[in-house]
Design an enzyme around this catalytic site. Structure first.
Site, short mmCIF file in Angstrom:
data_model
loop_
_atom_site.label_atom_id
_atom_site.label_comp_id
_atom_site.label_asym_id
_atom_site.label_seq_id
_atom_site.Cartn_x
_atom_site.Cartn_y
_atom_site.Cartn_z
N CYS A 43 4.17 71.73 62.10
CA CYS A 43 5.60 72.03 61.99
C CYS A 43 6.17 72.51 63.32
O CYS A 43 7.21 72.02 63.78
CB CYS A 43 5.82 73.10 60.92
N CYS A 48 8.56 69.64 62.22
CA CYS A 48 9.89 70.14 61.85
C CYS A 48 10.70 70.68 63.02
O CYS A 48 11.87 70.33 63.19
CB CYS A 48 9.78 71.27 60.83
N LYS A 51 11.41 68.21 65.97
CA LYS A 51 12.25 67.17 65.36
C LYS A 51 13.69 67.64 65.21
O LYS A 51 14.64 66.94 65.57
CB LYS A 51 11.63 66.77 64.01
N TYR A 177 10.43 60.31 55.01
CA TYR A 177 11.12 61.35 55.78
C TYR A 177 11.08 61.06 57.28
O TYR A 177 12.09 61.09 57.97
CB TYR A 177 10.42 62.70 55.61
N GLU A 181 14.17 60.05 59.75
CA GLU A 181 14.62 61.05 60.73
C GLU A 181 14.54 60.51 62.16
O GLU A 181 15.47 60.68 62.95
CB GLU A 181 13.79 62.33 60.60
N ARG A 198 9.07 48.22 53.90
CA ARG A 198 8.48 47.16 53.09
C ARG A 198 9.06 47.08 51.68
O ARG A 198 8.96 46.05 51.02
CB ARG A 198 6.97 47.36 53.01
N ASP A 303 -0.94 70.89 53.90
CA ASP A 303 -1.06 69.42 53.87
C ASP A 303 -2.48 68.94 53.60
O ASP A 303 -2.67 67.83 53.12
CB ASP A 303 -0.59 68.83 55.21
N THR A 311 6.35 72.59 55.02
CA THR A 311 5.97 73.87 55.62
C THR A 311 6.20 75.07 54.70
O THR A 311 5.28 75.89 54.51
CB THR A 311 6.74 74.06 56.95
N HIS A 436 37.19 77.31 49.93
CA HIS A 436 38.08 76.24 50.32
C HIS A 436 38.63 76.46 51.73
O HIS A 436 39.00 77.59 52.06
CB HIS A 436 39.26 76.19 49.33
N GLU A 441 32.24 73.18 48.08
CA GLU A 441 33.02 73.52 46.88
C GLU A 441 33.01 72.38 45.86
O GLU A 441 33.23 72.60 44.68
CB GLU A 441 34.45 73.92 47.23
P1 NDP Z 1 5.92 59.38 53.56
O1 NDP Z 1 4.72 59.31 52.71
O2 NDP Z 1 7.07 60.19 53.15
O3 NDP Z 1 6.46 57.91 53.85
C1 NDP Z 1 5.61 56.91 54.30
C2 NDP Z 1 6.43 55.63 54.39
O4 NDP Z 1 5.66 54.60 55.01
C3 NDP Z 1 6.86 55.11 53.04
O5 NDP Z 1 8.12 54.54 53.18
C4 NDP Z 1 5.80 54.07 52.74
O6 NDP Z 1 6.26 53.03 51.92
C5 NDP Z 1 5.53 53.51 54.11
N1 NDP Z 1 4.19 52.96 54.24
C6 NDP Z 1 3.03 53.53 53.85
N2 NDP Z 1 1.98 52.76 54.18
C7 NDP Z 1 2.49 51.68 54.79
C8 NDP Z 1 1.92 50.50 55.35
N3 NDP Z 1 0.60 50.30 55.35
N4 NDP Z 1 2.74 49.59 55.89
C9 NDP Z 1 4.08 49.78 55.89
N5 NDP Z 1 4.68 50.86 55.38
C10 NDP Z 1 3.89 51.80 54.83
O7 NDP Z 1 5.34 59.82 54.97
P2 NDP Z 1 5.99 60.36 56.27
O8 NDP Z 1 5.00 59.94 57.30
O9 NDP Z 1 7.42 59.95 56.44
O10 NDP Z 1 5.97 61.93 56.05
C11 NDP Z 1 4.82 62.60 55.58
C12 NDP Z 1 5.21 63.82 54.82
O11 NDP Z 1 5.62 64.83 55.71
C13 NDP Z 1 6.39 63.65 53.87
O12 NDP Z 1 6.04 63.14 52.63
C14 NDP Z 1 6.91 65.05 53.76
O13 NDP Z 1 6.22 65.71 52.75
C15 NDP Z 1 6.59 65.64 55.11
N6 NDP Z 1 7.79 65.69 55.96
C16 NDP Z 1 8.88 66.43 55.58
C17 NDP Z 1 10.01 66.49 56.35
C18 NDP Z 1 11.17 67.30 55.91
O14 NDP Z 1 11.03 68.11 55.02
N7 NDP Z 1 12.36 67.11 56.49
C19 NDP Z 1 10.10 65.78 57.62
C20 NDP Z 1 8.92 65.01 57.92
C21 NDP Z 1 7.83 64.99 57.11
P3 NDP Z 1 6.23 53.10 50.31
O15 NDP Z 1 7.43 53.91 49.93
O16 NDP Z 1 6.35 51.67 49.91
O17 NDP Z 1 4.94 53.72 49.93
#
Ligand code: NDP
Length: 459
Positions: A43, A48, A51, A177, A181, A198, A303, A311, A436, A441
């Site tokens: 984080c 976080c 980012k 996410y 982002e 995908r 994690d 976090t 307001h 609101e």
């Molecule tokens: P996520 O699991 O959220 O998303 C992974 C993405 O990659 C999905 O869209 C998934 O598609 C796609 N994917 C997975 N495998 C493949 C592949 N082999 N080929 C192509 N696409 C693929 O992971 P992130 O890496 O974005 O984030 C990890 C975690 O970190 C989050 O789940 C969250 O908990 C945390 N996080 C939180 C944040 C916040 O609170 N603002 C910011 C960043 C991270 P599909 O949907 O089809 O499975």
């Protein structure tokens, strides 16, 4: 305490481990903590915090443009990626230092190095071995990328924080996410940004209206969002650029391909399997509701357990372990109504059930939703819409979920999360006076139940 050097050995100096270590020490426990990289964890070091700093940087592009509508003349502007990265790195150094000092001030022994379990109660770091009554695994996770041809040319979010310069053309792969982002960051800072996902729509698991709305907004901002496609291969060309071929037959040229296709728990090489600590199929440490592993004196939070990978959740899990072990208050990890935000542009804020989740549970739901142009854009002229939505249990009238896409969504939804956790009803929302003029609101002034178009026409 005889026979043990320590009451708790924490492996991993990220959010969960640090909170557990500090709190345990405050309860009087003898604690050591080991971190192999930098204190602060994902984080603070490469998640976080940096980012969000990059998101702030990206938002200025629109702020300068919007200012014109309010009478401002903004002169020529330029952006320096190296200056931003240097400023961000200074802040991360500062925060990492604070983490170490907090631990030291709490009385924890702070170690630098990779720790490994060499026996049920034995933890080794370098040449030294400790005997610990309890062990906490808080080693986090790391990005994973699929093994497509040329994947070695791609980066993950880890490297994105240290690129020497802002790439001119970026391809971001994924729809979660991190992908959403970073696509917003690169696009805002001026890179030509393509996002590939995908599936049918980005942000799987979020409310359907939120997903549609955000996708439309980011496309308006210039992100070339391509759904139902993926990367088939990446090749480095003679001029140094990357040739990306897609599963839908398309092709792209880019200077950087960033993968955000999920993360995997860091459980290798810690000696967990050797001790019979149960792991899930993706390597996550299996834990019960008290974050206890299959070895009763070994716990795991954050994690590395792949529950809710956020976090503040890891921090709460860590605090619960400390309270359970040393505070005399057995405390379960609490995963109810966890609010979260996606720091996209505009941002997403969400808490509680999505409409789809509520319906899947067989609940009758009343939906309240509104889309509107934020007041600021009446003068800026920007074509941006905010979405707010409440999911209400038709029977009890309890608000089950609140969802928003729009500026300050994280700030707004945080407050709503308290009401929703307390079991607020739609009537409670309705009798709350709005502030307001604000966007927030709208959450207390939505009176009309949303009707599916066909039903509305029939009435
Ligand atoms: P996520 O699991 O959220 O998303 C992974 C993405 O990659 C999905 O869209 C998934 O598609 C796609 N994917 C997975 N495998 C493949 C592949 N082999 N080929 C192509 N696409 C693929 O992971 P992130 O890496 O974005 O984030 C990890 C975690 O970190 C989050 O789940 C969250 O908990 C945390 N996080 C939180 C944040 C916040 O609170 N603002 C910011 C960043 C991270 P599909 O949907 O089809 O499975």
């Amino acid at each position: 305490m005889s026979g043990f050097d320590l009451d708790l050995f924490v492996i991993g100096g990220g959010s969960g481990g640090v909170r557990a270590g500090r709190m345990s020490a405050a309860f009087g426990a003898r604690v050591a903590i080991a971190e192999e990289y930098r204190y602060g964890g994902t984080c603070v070091i490469r998640g976080c915090v940096p980012k969000k700093l990059l998101v702030y940087a990206a938002q200025f592009a629109e702020e300068f443009e919007d200012a014109a509508g309010f009478g401002w003349e903004v002169g020529p502007r330029s952006f320096s990626w190296p200056r931003l990265i240097a400023a961000k790195d200074r802040e991360i150094d500062r925060l990492s230092g604070i983490y170490v000092r907090l631990l030291e001030n709490a009385g924890c022994e702070v170690l630098q190095g990779r720790a490994r379990l060499t026996g049920p109660h034995e933890v080794q770091v370098g040449e030294r071995t400790w005997r610990a009554r309890h062990v906490l695994i808080a080693t986090g996770g790391r990005p994973v990328m699929p093994g497509i041809p040329g994947i070695e040319h791609a980066i993950s979010s880890n490297e994105a924080f240290h690129l020497p310069e802002l790439p001119r053309r970026v391809v971001v792969v994924g729809g979660g996410y991190i992908a959403v982002e970073f696509a917003g960051i690169f696009n805002g800072l001026g890179a030509r940004t393509t996002q590939l996902y995908r599936g049918e729509q980005i942000l799987r698991g979020f409310d359907g209206d939120v997903r549609q709305h955000l996708a439309a907004e980011i496309v308006k901002k210039g992100i070339d969002l391509r759904l139902r496609t993926d990367v088939r291969s990446i090749a480095r060309q003679a001029d140094g650029s990357l040739a990306v071929t897609l599963t839908d037959g398309g092709a792209l040229e880019a200077d950087c391909v960033m993968y955000a296709t999920g993360r995997r728990p860091n459980t290798e090489g810690l000696g967990l399997a050797e001790l019979g600590i149960a792991l899930g199929p993706n390597g996550a440490v299996r834990v019960d509701e008290f974050s206890r592993t299959s070895l009763p004196h070994v716990f795991a939070v954050g994690d590395v357990t792949d529950r809710i990978n956020l976090t503040p959740v890891a921090i709460k899990e860590g605090a619960a372990v400390a309270a359970t072990l040393f505070g005399g208050t057995p405390t379960r990890a609490d995963h109810e109504d966890v609010p979260s935000a996606v720091f996209s542009q505009p941002a997403v804020g969400t808490v509680g059930l999505t409409e789809e989740q509520a319906r899947a549970r067989g609940l009758g739901v009343d939906i309240y939703k509104t889309t509107f142009r934020p007041m600021k854009h009446t003068l800026s002229g920007r074509d941006e819409k905010t979405l707010m939505k409440l999911v209400v249990d038709a029977g009890s009238q309890r608000v089950l979920g609140a969802h928003m896409v729009g500026p300050e969504a994280a700030e707004i939804v945080q407050g709503l999360a308290i009401a929703i956790r307390m079991g607020a009803s739609k009537a409670d929302f309705d009798r709350t006076v709005g502030i307001h003029p604000s966007a927030a609101e709208e959450f207390v002034t939505m009176r009309e139940k949303w009707q599916p178009p066909r039903q509305a026409a029939a009435e």
